[in-house]
Every structure is written in structure tokens, then in C-alpha cells.
Design a protein around this motif. Sequence first.
Motif, PDB file in Angstrom:
ATOM      1  N   GLY A 155       8.488  -7.422  17.090  1.00 21.38           N
ATOM      2  CA  GLY A 155       7.510  -8.196  18.306  1.00 21.38           C
ATOM      3  C   GLY A 155       7.736  -9.779  18.319  1.00 21.38           C
ATOM      4  O   GLY A 155       7.945 -10.949  17.816  1.00 21.38           O
ATOM      5  N   ASN A 156       6.359 -10.523  18.833  1.00 21.51           N
ATOM      6  CA  ASN A 156       6.259 -11.580  19.424  1.00 21.51           C
ATOM      7  C   ASN A 156       5.312 -12.560  17.904  1.00 21.51           C
ATOM      8  O   ASN A 156       5.065 -13.300  17.954  1.00 21.51           O
ATOM      9  N   GLN A 157       4.585 -11.477  17.328  1.00 25.28           N
ATOM     10  CA  GLN A 157       4.178 -11.243  16.374  1.00 25.28           C
ATOM     11  C   GLN A 157       4.588 -12.502  15.253  1.00 25.28           C
ATOM     12  O   GLN A 157       5.466 -12.204  14.696  1.00 25.28           O
ATOM     13  N   LEU A 158       4.015 -12.991  14.429  1.00 26.12           N
ATOM     14  CA  LEU A 158       5.034 -13.795  12.967  1.00 26.12           C
ATOM     15  C   LEU A 158       5.303 -12.754  12.197  1.00 26.12           C
ATOM     16  O   LEU A 158       4.149 -12.372  12.170  1.00 26.12           O
ATOM     17  N   TYR A 159       6.410 -12.827  12.005  1.00 21.60           N
ATOM     18  CA  TYR A 159       6.945 -11.891  10.946  1.00 21.60           C
ATOM     19  C   TYR A 159       6.792 -12.668   8.912  1.00 21.60           C
ATOM     20  O   TYR A 159       6.892 -13.896   8.993  1.00 21.60           O
ATOM     21  N   ILE A 160       5.628 -11.595   9.026  1.00 21.68           N
ATOM     22  CA  ILE A 160       5.129 -12.301   7.382  1.00 21.68           C
ATOM     23  C   ILE A 160       5.456 -11.375   6.337  1.00 21.68           C
ATOM     24  O   ILE A 160       4.507 -10.015   5.963  1.00 21.68           O
ATOM     25  N   PRO A 161       6.313 -11.742   6.063  1.00 17.22           N
ATOM     26  CA  PRO A 161       7.115 -10.717   4.792  1.00 17.22           C
ATOM     27  C   PRO A 161       5.987  -9.561   3.673  1.00 17.22           C
ATOM     28  O   PRO A 161       6.020  -8.256   3.727  1.00 17.22           O
ATOM     29  N   HIS A 162       4.734 -10.196   3.123  1.00 14.19           N
ATOM     30  CA  HIS A 162       4.206  -9.455   2.473  1.00 14.19           C
ATOM     31  C   HIS A 162       2.681  -9.239   3.525  1.00 14.19           C
ATOM     32  O   HIS A 162       3.356  -7.785   3.142  1.00 14.19           O
ATOM     33  N   ALA A 163       2.780  -9.638   4.967  1.00 16.87           N
ATOM     34  CA  ALA A 163       1.881  -8.537   5.384  1.00 16.87           C
ATOM     35  C   ALA A 163       2.450  -7.963   5.644  1.00 16.87           C
ATOM     36  O   ALA A 163       2.270  -6.519   6.011  1.00 16.87           O
ATOM     37  N   PHE A 164       3.823  -7.464   5.823  1.00 11.73           N
ATOM     38  CA  PHE A 164       4.926  -6.024   6.715  1.00 11.73           C
ATOM     39  C   PHE A 164       4.364  -5.137   5.470  1.00 11.73           C
ATOM     40  O   PHE A 164       4.242  -4.286   5.880  1.00 11.73           O
ATOM     41  N   ALA A 165       4.750  -5.760   4.251  1.00 11.16           N
ATOM     42  CA  ALA A 165       4.949  -4.924   3.121  1.00 11.16           C
ATOM     43  C   ALA A 165       3.845  -4.185   2.746  1.00 11.16           C
ATOM     44  O   ALA A 165       4.138  -2.980   2.609  1.00 11.16           O
ATOM     45  N   THR A 166       2.365  -5.309   2.889  1.00 10.35           N
ATOM     46  CA  THR A 166       1.400  -4.482   2.664  1.00 10.35           C
ATOM     47  C   THR A 166       0.713  -3.239   3.884  1.00 10.35           C
ATOM     48  O   THR A 166       0.317  -2.911   3.424  1.00 10.35           O
ATOM     49  N   ARG A 167       0.952  -3.560   4.693  1.00  9.58           N
ATOM     50  CA  ARG A 167       0.634  -2.294   6.169  1.00  9.58           C
ATOM     51  C   ARG A 167       1.645  -1.588   5.408  1.00  9.58           C
ATOM     52  O   ARG A 167       1.239  -0.243   5.756  1.00  9.58           O
ATOM     53  N   LEU A 168       3.189  -1.314   5.706  1.00  9.94           N
ATOM     54  CA  LEU A 168       3.477  -0.593   5.295  1.00  9.94           C
ATOM     55  C   LEU A 168       2.893   0.951   3.748  1.00  9.94           C
ATOM     56  O   LEU A 168       2.688   1.585   4.460  1.00  9.94           O
ATOM     57  N   ALA A 169       2.495  -0.281   3.223  1.00  8.57           N
ATOM     58  CA  ALA A 169       1.911   0.184   1.309  1.00  8.57           C
ATOM     59  C   ALA A 169       0.591   0.788   1.766  1.00  8.57           C
ATOM     60  O   ALA A 169       0.891   1.954   1.281  1.00  8.57           O
ATOM     61  N   GLU A 170      -0.099   0.794   2.918  1.00 13.10           N
ATOM     62  CA  GLU A 170      -1.205   1.480   3.195  1.00 13.10           C
ATOM     63  C   GLU A 170      -1.165   2.526   3.659  1.00 13.10           C
ATOM     64  O   GLU A 170      -1.696   3.488   3.572  1.00 13.10           O
ATOM     65  N   ALA A 171       0.307   2.901   4.302  1.00 11.19           N
ATOM     66  CA  ALA A 171       0.182   4.268   4.569  1.00 11.19           C
ATOM     67  C   ALA A 171       1.637   4.879   4.018  1.00 11.19           C
ATOM     68  O   ALA A 171       2.269   6.080   4.377  1.00 11.19           O
ATOM     69  N   GLY A 172       1.746   4.523   2.566  1.00  9.58           N
ATOM     70  CA  GLY A 172       2.760   5.013   1.515  1.00  9.58           C
ATOM     71  C   GLY A 172       4.353   4.891   1.824  1.00  9.58           C
ATOM     72  O   GLY A 172       4.252   5.833   1.437  1.00  9.58           O
ATOM     73  N   LEU A 173       4.578   3.831   2.648  1.00 11.41           N
ATOM     74  CA  LEU A 173       5.725   3.379   3.105  1.00 11.41           C
ATOM     75  C   LEU A 173       6.912   2.230   2.895  1.00 11.41           C
ATOM     76  O   LEU A 173       5.424   1.118   1.822  1.00 11.41           O
ATOM     77  N   ARG A 174       7.686   2.256   2.370  1.00 10.97           N
ATOM     78  CA  ARG A 174       8.206   0.620   1.472  1.00 10.97           C
ATOM     79  C   ARG A 174       9.405   0.971   3.220  1.00 10.97           C
ATOM     80  O   ARG A 174       9.422   1.170   3.366  1.00 10.97           O
TER      81      ARG A 174
END
Lengths: 353, 143
Positions: free
Chosen positions: A93-112
Motif C-alpha cells: 500500500g501507500n505506507q513507506l516500505y521499510i524492510p526492517h519494520a516489515f521483517a520485525t512485524r512478521l517476526a512478532e507473528a512468528g513468520l518470515r
Amino acid sequence: MGAPRQQITLESLPDYARHVLAVAESRAASYPLTSQIKLPRLELTAHLGPGALADAIGNAFVPVRADEAEAGACGVFITHAGIEGIPAPATWGNQLYIPHAFATRLAEAGLRGSYFHDLDFWQFYDPERHVGAQLMMSADGFPPWEPGAPLRAFLHWEYAARGMRLTHAGTLGLNGKGILLAGSGGAGKSGTVVAGLLNGLDSVGDDYVLIDLNDGVTAYPLFATLKQDPRGFARLGLKQRLKSYDPLNWQGKHQFRVDDIAARPIPASLDIAALMVPHISGNLESSIVPVSRKDAMIALAPSGISQMPGERESGFRFFSQLTSLLPCYRLSLGTQPAEIAATVSDFLARGDA
Amino acid sequence: MMQQSGIYAVASKDIVFESFDGEAVVLDLATGKYFGFSDSGSRIWEALSSGVPASELIDAATAVGTVGAGEIDSFIGQLLEFGLLVPASGAPALLSSELLTQLAQAREPLKVDLHDDLADLIVVDPIHDVEEPLGWPAVKQAT
């Protein structure tokens, strides 16, 4: 025109990841090919269709020869919107794509996961279930580097979960003992690996090797691919040596395999005795002098961490431990491939290596 | 006049660090920037990041004669600017005698080097480009 595609945000990312994994898995019967790859401590099963990716998966790896009792298993579904029942990939979407934030959000859900904007190319992995999915717009909707090291991200996630690590480094060895060559492109890493292979040394790979720190530092081969730009290709005499070679890859480099130029079969592993930071010195003769662990770490870690999606902190800790376990040297490269190889060979033959 | 005299803390959980033979390497996970510290810089980093007040550190360091107060002051300014430390409140930590001995034995001037040649790869998107020497697609800032 089809329905507007879903726009993913950081908030909706874990749900989307689970959805992609579930959909890809639910269509298991619709993938024409199943490719089983035996890798160190891991048997990877890829479900996919025919084409360039399937060819790459068939050619890119160094298969493990011996049966390994402790091997784990993981499965990856490579799917695309051309398969019935598979929806078109969502877009960011329009949100700025920040790889570290992307990875952190998934990691919090146990995913990669990882995402490549230009193609809406998604990769997700569930390390607990050892299941991954790659969702593309079409069968050939993958980035141009993917065939060079196919499934790299999934292997990165799975091995990281096992405490091992795909490491961006070259290797050279002799009689089971080896060195790691660290540094970003242009430092002479790949040229050194080829120079060594052409002059009787072994290698378990360039670019990405698997490192285990359980009992010392052990390097295992994963990908058999080597690359050289046309200048290096000519300088190292590969034009004459390789009877036929493929067209230049996406980087404008020649791509070939370790076993195309190695004197012996690729060893199953190398016990790593030193971390070396190569640099092109311009001197006629090569030399090996100690370098601080701090400098070696800064040569090793950045490319290995930045080229892999997620697992940044674990990568930093892993590469720190690796660096602390090894003596570190600067390898000043001479101009002659045979002399470079002899310098490494002498180092490995010495008792202190 | 000293600008920095208070207590500091590591700026966020994205700032991670390790020590190699007494030399610190710090990585900002969010930006991909690496920082390599000299031996004296590593000791000062170690003290400040564990909550030793700057004023106490300056007194102790100048007493052993390794580095001057002005140098430490501007060094702290640099660490704040790099986003590695932030002012903090709380109980001050004591400067250990071991750390002070190590500081007295330091040979290099106070220094922190920034290595951010690969930072672009980590931090920004969405326009991808190929930077051949890196052997991997470098990510360029969107315009």
C-alpha cells in the motif's frame, strides 16, 4: 480489468502472510513438479511448475552425497496467479516500505518474509511448521537474480532457525581445512576463489555458503554457482578452459559451476581456520598479515546481513561469534592467479593456520 | 563549557553491539549503519551505554590522562548525533576500576568510524537498482 488488488500494510501483513501460505499449500495437488533437494542437515521439497526456476533448482545446488541421520525437512510451494485457485498477489500500500519494520512485524507473528515491489513478488515462511510459499504474478514473475541462488531466502530462514547461517563469503580449502573470504563485491573475493580452484585448491562455494558454529567453524556447500565479469573471465583463462558457457547473466557476468573448474569433487565441508579480507593490492606478490577482528567483522557482516531478508540481529550475533572464533587476516592479492593460490595453499599447509 | 554531563542510554533496541578484542562494533538494525570504535572510544562507549554519568567519566578519564574533557564532550555529541545514545534518567552506574584501567591503557585517540556503504540496501525502498560491484541489487531511495 479484474478486481482491485488488496493493498498490504504493516498491520495486515501477518494475516496476508498466513493467507498466502494457506492458499499455496491448499493447492498442493496442482503443482506439476516436486523437486527434492538434499542439503546439509536439510531436505528441501519444492512444489512448482516447469520453467526457468525449476531448471535453476535442478542445477544450482551441491547435493549432499552421504545420508545424514539428523536431517530436517522443509517444504516450499512456488505458486503464481496463473494456477487455478491462486489469487493475484497483493501489492504494497501507500505506507513507506521499510524492510526492517516489515521483517520485525512478521517476526512478532512468528513468520518470515520478503517482498519485491516491481513484480509483487512475495515470499513467506513459517519456521515452526517449516513451510514456505512464493507467490508471483506469473510463472516467470521472479526477480532476475532468483535463478542464480534459488530459494535462497527460504534456506536463510530455515537455517537461521536452526542456529546456522547462510554467509556471504567465498571459501578455499585444502585437505578439509579452509579459509573464509569476506568482503563486498570488487574486493577480489570471487577472483580469489576461481584462482584457487584453477590451481588445485578446493572450495565449498562463493557468494553463499552455509556456516555452522557448533564445533569450531564449519562451512558447507549449498550453491555450486560461480560468477565472473568478462574481464575476470578472460584474465583467469576461463574463456579457453570452459568449452561452452552460457550467455551473461542479469549482472553482465559469466556464470558457471565450481565443478566445471575444480580438480576434485566439491568437499562435503571445510573446517574453517581463518577469516580473510581480500583486497587488490596491485603488488606482484600476495601477502597475508593480521587484521583486527573489528575490521574483519565490518568486512564480513554488512553484506551478509543486508542481502538477506530479516534475521538482522541474529545475523549480527552470529557473525560476531564467527569472527571471535577465528584468527583474522588481510589477504593482499598479487597479480598472478597461481601465485595467489600458492600463498593460500602455503598458509593452509602451515601448522598455525 | 561541557555540553554533556548527564546519564545516557542506548538509543533503542535497534542499536546492537559486540566487542572484539576490546574494540566495539555497533549496528543500527533500522538503518544498516555500522560503527567501528577505536580502543579508547570503545571504553567510553561501554561506560556511557551502561549508564556511567558523563561527568564522572570525564573526571576519571582526564585523571588517568588518556583523553581530554573536550574530546570526550565532542565524542558524546557525535554519539548523540549518530542516534546511538539518548539522554536518560535513572540511577547512575559506577565506573568499574577494570574499565578505568583499560581506558588508561588505550593507545588510540577517541574515534568512531561510520560504515554506511551498504546502509541504503537495508533501509530504503521501493526503487530497486542493480549495483554491479555489490553483486546484488542495491536499493535506491525513491524520488
